[in-house]
Design a protein around this motif. Structure first.
Motif, mmCIF file in Angstrom:
data_model
loop_
_atom_site.group_PDB
_atom_site.id
_atom_site.type_symbol
_atom_site.label_atom_id
_atom_site.label_comp_id
_atom_site.label_asym_id
_atom_site.label_seq_id
_atom_site.Cartn_x
_atom_site.Cartn_y
_atom_site.Cartn_z
ATOM 1 N N GLN A 19 0.845 -1.209 0.000
ATOM 2 C CA GLN A 19 0.000 0.000 0.000
ATOM 3 C C GLN A 19 0.876 1.253 0.000
ATOM 4 O O GLN A 19 0.616 2.211 -0.725
ATOM 5 N N ALA A 20 1.934 1.225 0.843
ATOM 6 C CA ALA A 20 2.838 2.377 0.929
ATOM 7 C C ALA A 20 3.551 2.602 -0.404
ATOM 8 O O ALA A 20 3.747 3.744 -0.832
ATOM 9 N N ALA A 21 3.915 1.505 -1.086
ATOM 10 C CA ALA A 21 4.575 1.620 -2.386
ATOM 11 C C ALA A 21 3.625 2.241 -3.420
ATOM 12 O O ALA A 21 4.041 3.044 -4.268
ATOM 13 N N LEU A 22 2.346 1.891 -3.336
ATOM 14 C CA LEU A 22 1.364 2.470 -4.269
ATOM 15 C C LEU A 22 1.174 3.967 -4.003
ATOM 16 O O LEU A 22 1.100 4.767 -4.936
ATOM 17 N N VAL A 23 1.112 4.339 -2.728
ATOM 18 C CA VAL A 23 0.995 5.767 -2.397
ATOM 19 C C VAL A 23 2.236 6.507 -2.900
ATOM 20 O O VAL A 23 2.135 7.595 -3.483
ATOM 21 N N GLU A 24 3.401 5.897 -2.711
ATOM 22 C CA GLU A 24 4.652 6.494 -3.182
ATOM 23 C C GLU A 24 4.609 6.718 -4.700
ATOM 24 O O GLU A 24 5.030 7.762 -5.198
ATOM 25 N N ALA A 25 4.080 5.756 -5.431
ATOM 26 C CA ALA A 25 3.973 5.878 -6.893
ATOM 27 C C ALA A 25 3.048 7.042 -7.274
ATOM 28 O O ALA A 25 3.315 7.783 -8.227
ATOM 29 N N VAL A 26 1.968 7.211 -6.516
ATOM 30 C CA VAL A 26 1.050 8.333 -6.787
ATOM 31 C C VAL A 26 1.757 9.656 -6.504
ATOM 32 O O VAL A 26 1.683 10.601 -7.315
ATOM 33 N N LEU A 27 2.477 9.723 -5.381
ATOM 34 C CA LEU A 27 3.162 10.979 -5.027
ATOM 35 C C LEU A 27 4.241 11.324 -6.054
ATOM 36 O O LEU A 27 4.473 12.503 -6.355
ATOM 37 N N GLU A 28 4.872 10.309 -6.613
ATOM 38 C CA GLU A 28 5.861 10.535 -7.678
ATOM 39 C C GLU A 28 5.147 11.041 -8.950
ATOM 40 O O GLU A 28 5.595 11.997 -9.589
ATOM 41 N N ALA A 29 4.037 10.414 -9.280
ATOM 42 C CA ALA A 29 3.282 10.800 -10.485
ATOM 43 C C ALA A 29 2.822 12.247 -10.435
ATOM 44 O O ALA A 29 2.905 12.974 -11.439
ATOM 45 N N VAL A 30 2.347 12.673 -9.265
ATOM 46 C CA VAL A 30 1.745 14.012 -9.207
ATOM 47 C C VAL A 30 2.773 15.140 -9.367
ATOM 48 O O VAL A 30 2.399 16.304 -9.474
ATOM 49 N N LYS A 31 4.055 14.770 -9.435
ATOM 50 C CA LYS A 31 5.057 15.792 -9.767
ATOM 51 C C LYS A 31 4.869 16.276 -11.209
ATOM 52 O O LYS A 31 5.151 17.423 -11.523
ATOM 53 N N THR A 32 4.416 15.400 -12.102
ATOM 54 C CA THR A 32 4.192 15.817 -13.503
ATOM 55 C C THR A 32 2.713 15.890 -13.874
ATOM 56 O O THR A 32 2.340 16.610 -14.792
ATOM 57 N N VAL A 33 1.881 15.090 -13.189
ATOM 58 C CA VAL A 33 0.439 15.102 -13.483
ATOM 59 C C VAL A 33 -0.319 15.365 -12.171
ATOM 60 O O VAL A 33 -0.910 14.462 -11.593
ATOM 61 N N PRO A 34 -0.289 16.612 -11.695
ATOM 62 C CA PRO A 34 -0.854 16.935 -10.382
ATOM 63 C C PRO A 34 -2.361 16.651 -10.297
ATOM 64 O O PRO A 34 -3.060 16.668 -11.317
ATOM 65 N N PHE A 35 -2.831 16.408 -9.082
ATOM 66 C CA PHE A 35 -4.270 16.282 -8.879
ATOM 67 C C PHE A 35 -4.951 17.548 -9.374
ATOM 68 O O PHE A 35 -4.501 18.658 -9.090
ATOM 69 N N TYR A 36 -6.024 17.375 -10.111
ATOM 70 C CA TYR A 36 -6.802 18.536 -10.562
ATOM 71 C C TYR A 36 -8.260 18.279 -10.207
ATOM 72 O O TYR A 36 -8.654 17.126 -9.979
ATOM 73 N N ARG A 37 -9.044 19.343 -10.162
ATOM 74 C CA ARG A 37 -10.456 19.183 -9.796
ATOM 75 C C ARG A 37 -11.309 19.106 -11.059
ATOM 76 O O ARG A 37 -11.459 20.080 -11.789
ATOM 77 N N PRO A 38 -11.872 17.923 -11.319
ATOM 78 C CA PRO A 38 -12.696 17.762 -12.522
ATOM 79 C C PRO A 38 -14.061 18.414 -12.358
ATOM 80 O O PRO A 38 -14.547 18.571 -11.233
ATOM 81 N N CYS A 39 -14.676 18.798 -13.478
ATOM 82 C CA CYS A 39 -16.008 19.407 -13.448
ATOM 83 C C CYS A 39 -16.986 18.597 -14.283
ATOM 84 O O CYS A 39 -16.628 18.001 -15.289
ATOM 85 N N MET A 40 -18.241 18.600 -13.850
ATOM 86 C CA MET A 40 -19.286 17.847 -14.533
ATOM 87 C C MET A 40 -19.592 18.473 -15.894
ATOM 88 O O MET A 40 -19.527 19.691 -16.049
ATOM 89 N N PRO A 41 -19.973 17.619 -16.840
ATOM 90 C CA PRO A 41 -20.364 18.130 -18.156
ATOM 91 C C PRO A 41 -21.556 19.089 -18.033
ATOM 92 O O PRO A 41 -22.406 18.897 -17.164
ATOM 93 N N ARG A 42 -21.620 20.053 -18.903
ATOM 94 C CA ARG A 42 -22.721 21.029 -19.009
ATOM 95 C C ARG A 42 -22.846 21.979 -17.825
ATOM 96 O O ARG A 42 -22.721 23.178 -17.990
#
Ligand code: SIN
Ligand code: FE2
Length: 203
Positions: A19-42
């Protein structure tokens, strides 16, 4: 009422170290693809979770263009990073599908985030299961049937649990009622990460 055919719950699939390794992979990813807030269509209504993705395709949504898959982050334009091997191995073990997943959506739930009842239906490969991993705080997951109004079941998902929506369950309503803040120390700053793998195109 019985659970839909093709629904599988694999509690504690990943141990704490994985689980910790998966969280680490996410934290590494968000350096180039940061969390963003999606919006509903229309409506443009912002969702209560933030998102990013792994894989050749990522699920995105915004007011003007709606739900779709894209190869790159809507803000930075960076390609979604390759998924960690723990996820490709998981898919190979449980999806029962002869091709790899293409998208792994990462949903980040904070204290009051939720996910309304919906069916995953933006994929061509509807015969491929959806496989999802829970990390961090517990959540109350809700699973219904193919009709919005039908009966539903709820299930508490904990860190390391895996859910597979295959068969009939692939076309069933599901969502997350709430998370239980402070029930895990896995994610720095708390909250819940959900990683959802999907095959998008027919191979
Ligand atoms: C989803 O169905 O989009 C997310 C499910 C979850 O967070 O467990
Ligand atoms: Fe979903």
């Amino acid at each position: 009422m019985s659970l839909p055919d093709g629904f599988r719950y694999l509690p504690g699939y990943f141990d704490r170290q994985q689980q910790a390794a998966l969280v680490e992979a996410v934290l590494e990813a968000v350096k180039t693809v940061p969390f963003y807030r999606p919006c509903m269509p229309r409506t443009g209504q912002p969702m209560s979770v933030t998102m990013t993705n792994f894989g050749p395709l990522g699920w995105v949504t915004d007011k003007d263009r709606g739900y779709r898959y894209e190869p790159a982050h809507p803000g930075t334009g960076a390609p979604w990073p390759d998924p960690p091997e723990l996820l490709t191995d998981l898919w190979d073990s449980v999806a029962g599908y002869p091709a790899p997943f293409e998208a792994c959506l990462v949903n980040y739930y904070r204290d009051t985030s939720r996910m309304g009842l919906h069916i995953d239906r933006d994929e061509e490969a509807t015969n491929a299961a959806v496989v999802s991993v829970s990390l961090g705080d517990k959540a109350r997951f809700r699973l219904g049937g193919p009709a919005r109004k039908g009966k539903t079941h709820s299930l508490i998902l904990s860190s390391g649990d895996v859910v597979v929506l295959g068969g009939e369950a692939r076309r069933c309503y599901h969502g997350v009622d709430r998370i239980y803040p402070g029930t895990s120390t896995l994610v720095p700053d708390g909250g819940r990460l959900n990683l959802t793998m999907r095959r998008v195109t027919n191979p």
